[in-house]
Design an enzyme around this catalytic site. Structure first.
Site, PDB file in Angstrom:
ATOM      1  N   HIS A 108      -6.821  50.467  57.314  1.00 11.98           N
ATOM      2  CA  HIS A 108      -5.441  50.892  57.085  1.00 11.98           C
ATOM      3  C   HIS A 108      -4.970  50.369  55.731  1.00 11.98           C
ATOM      4  O   HIS A 108      -5.206  49.209  55.392  1.00 11.98           O
ATOM      5  CB  HIS A 108      -4.538  50.356  58.200  1.00 11.98           C
ATOM      6  CG  HIS A 108      -3.181  50.988  58.237  1.00 11.98           C
ATOM      7  ND1 HIS A 108      -2.889  52.076  59.029  1.00 11.98           N
ATOM      8  CD2 HIS A 108      -2.038  50.699  57.570  1.00 11.98           C
ATOM      9  CE1 HIS A 108      -1.627  52.425  58.853  1.00 11.98           C
ATOM     10  NE2 HIS A 108      -1.086  51.597  57.967  1.00 11.98           N
TER      11      HIS A 108
ATOM     12  N   HIS B  73      -3.332  48.459  53.084  1.00  7.83           N
ATOM     13  CA  HIS B  73      -2.460  47.287  53.144  1.00  7.83           C
ATOM     14  C   HIS B  73      -2.875  46.255  52.108  1.00  7.83           C
ATOM     15  O   HIS B  73      -3.952  46.320  51.523  1.00  7.83           O
ATOM     16  CB  HIS B  73      -2.499  46.657  54.541  1.00  7.83           C
ATOM     17  CG  HIS B  73      -3.787  45.952  54.864  1.00  7.83           C
ATOM     18  ND1 HIS B  73      -4.951  46.631  55.175  1.00  7.83           N
ATOM     19  CD2 HIS B  73      -4.106  44.620  54.905  1.00  7.83           C
ATOM     20  CE1 HIS B  73      -5.924  45.754  55.407  1.00  7.83           C
ATOM     21  NE2 HIS B  73      -5.434  44.531  55.246  1.00  7.83           N
TER      22      HIS B  73
ATOM     23  N   GLN C 127      -1.946  41.780  51.011  1.00  4.71           N
ATOM     24  CA  GLN C 127      -1.420  40.524  51.520  1.00  4.71           C
ATOM     25  C   GLN C 127      -0.594  39.836  50.442  1.00  4.71           C
ATOM     26  O   GLN C 127      -0.807  40.048  49.243  1.00  4.71           O
ATOM     27  CB  GLN C 127      -2.556  39.607  51.984  1.00  4.71           C
ATOM     28  CG  GLN C 127      -3.392  40.199  53.110  1.00  4.71           C
ATOM     29  CD  GLN C 127      -4.383  39.197  53.675  1.00  4.71           C
ATOM     30  OE1 GLN C 127      -4.019  38.094  54.084  1.00  4.71           O
ATOM     31  NE2 GLN C 127      -5.649  39.580  53.701  1.00  4.71           N
TER      32      GLN C 127
END
Length: 326
Positions: A156, A158, A160
């Site tokens: 997915h 994404h 951090q």
């Protein structure tokens, strides 16, 4: 011919051995990236509406989505080990927060495939997190690991964001090098570097009126790139609306070039470096220039990557083709 190149951001030298690309390869071959990723997976903890590891339920988000990392490397509370320590056995308290940011509700999309305005929302959220966390923490690290070969555990889209009460090794080294250059030459290193690269046009990958992406002269990874604003900018939250729009466009162009190189969804680790925050907000950061590093691992094909082992671990960094060849 083999030669050494200086990396002014790290005060290190890189061994360039272009002739080594001719050697035969019978080593490890990576699996090609997963081709058929479902748009929605009821078992994927990053998808809208799904339940994550500790029972938290994601909202039915339709844009970006930020949440506290369920398995954080840093937490706000940590005991202080004390000051009476042997010089060979030193430790400090490490405190911070770790967040995960989903770019999009769909699992089968990546940044280069997203609409420009969707990428702008990602950039705006990055800027907001640096603004928010940077009021307290000295360093806010935005980074994305893309692809299983880079250790990404979830397809997915994404990234951090880790904020820490200390300045990590890489930005601390970059800070020292940029400051030394500024004190000696009176101009930010990376601002001058962008001007030189734009003029030479030997290593430029994509450019616009506000942005420049190059394979740096001192690159270590085969297809490494450095993304720079043309204006003097300290941090990502200092970008104007126009520069954020331009950044979305240049990111899409750069990442599309990566994907087209071996006709796969190109893996990489990337991250933003800008002037330190927290207590450093009150300091003179004139030596700093915002920039992003892209470190893709692939070397010869979609399934053969560069290994940083042996000489690289025990002596110094080495690359197998010149940045100009890339």
């Amino acid at each position: 011919h083999q030669h050494l190149r200086y990396n002014p951001l790290r005060d290190t030298w890189v061994l360039v051995s272009a002739h080594r690309m001719k050697r035969p390869w019978a080593g490890q071959v990576e699996k090609p990236p997963q081709e058929h990723i479902p748009r929605y997976d009821p078992h994927n903890p990053l998808c809208p509406g799904n339940t994550r590891a500790h029972g938290e339920e994601n909202p039915d988000y339709d844009s970006t989505f930020v949440f506290e990392n369920d398995f954080p490397a840093l937490q706000p509370d940590a005991p202080d080990p004390g000051s009476e320590q042997h010089p060979l056995f030193q430790s400090k308290a490490a405190r911070g927060v770790c967040k995960v940011m989903c770019f999009h509700p769909w699992s089968d999309i990546t940044l280069p495939l997203m609409k420009k305005q969707e990428v702008v929302k990602v950039i705006d959220k990055w800027a907001g997190l640096v603004e928010e966390l940077g009021t307290t923490y000295p360093w806010v690290q935005i980074f994305e690991n893309k692809g299983a070969v880079m250790g990404c555990s979830n397809p997915h889209p994404h990234c951090q964001v880790w904020a820490s009460n200390f300045l990590p090794n890489e930005p601390a080294l970059s800070d020292r090098c940029q400051k030394a250059y500024y004190q000696k030459h009176g101009e930010p290193m990376l601002l001058q570097y962008a001007e030189q690269e734009a003029e030479k046009k030997e290593r430029v990958v994509v450019e616009s009126s506000d942005w420049l992406a190059v394979v740096p002269y001192w690159a270590t990874w085969p297809y490494q790139t450095l993304l720079l604003p043309r204006r003097h900018v300290f941090r990502i939250n200092d970008l104007t609306t126009e520069e954020r729009e331009g950044l979305a466009d240049i990111m899409k162009r750069l990442l599309t070039k990566y994907d087209n190189l071996f006709e796969i969804s190109f893996p990489y680790s990337m991250g933003w470096h800008g002037a330190p925050t927290g207590p450093h907000l009150k300091e003179d950061n004139s030596h700093w220039q915002l920039h992003a590093h892209y470190y893709p691992p692939l070397l010869r094909s979609a399934t053969v990557k560069k290994f940083m082992v042996g000489y690289e671990m025990l002596a110094q960094e080495q690359r197998d083709l010149t940045p100009e060849q890339v």
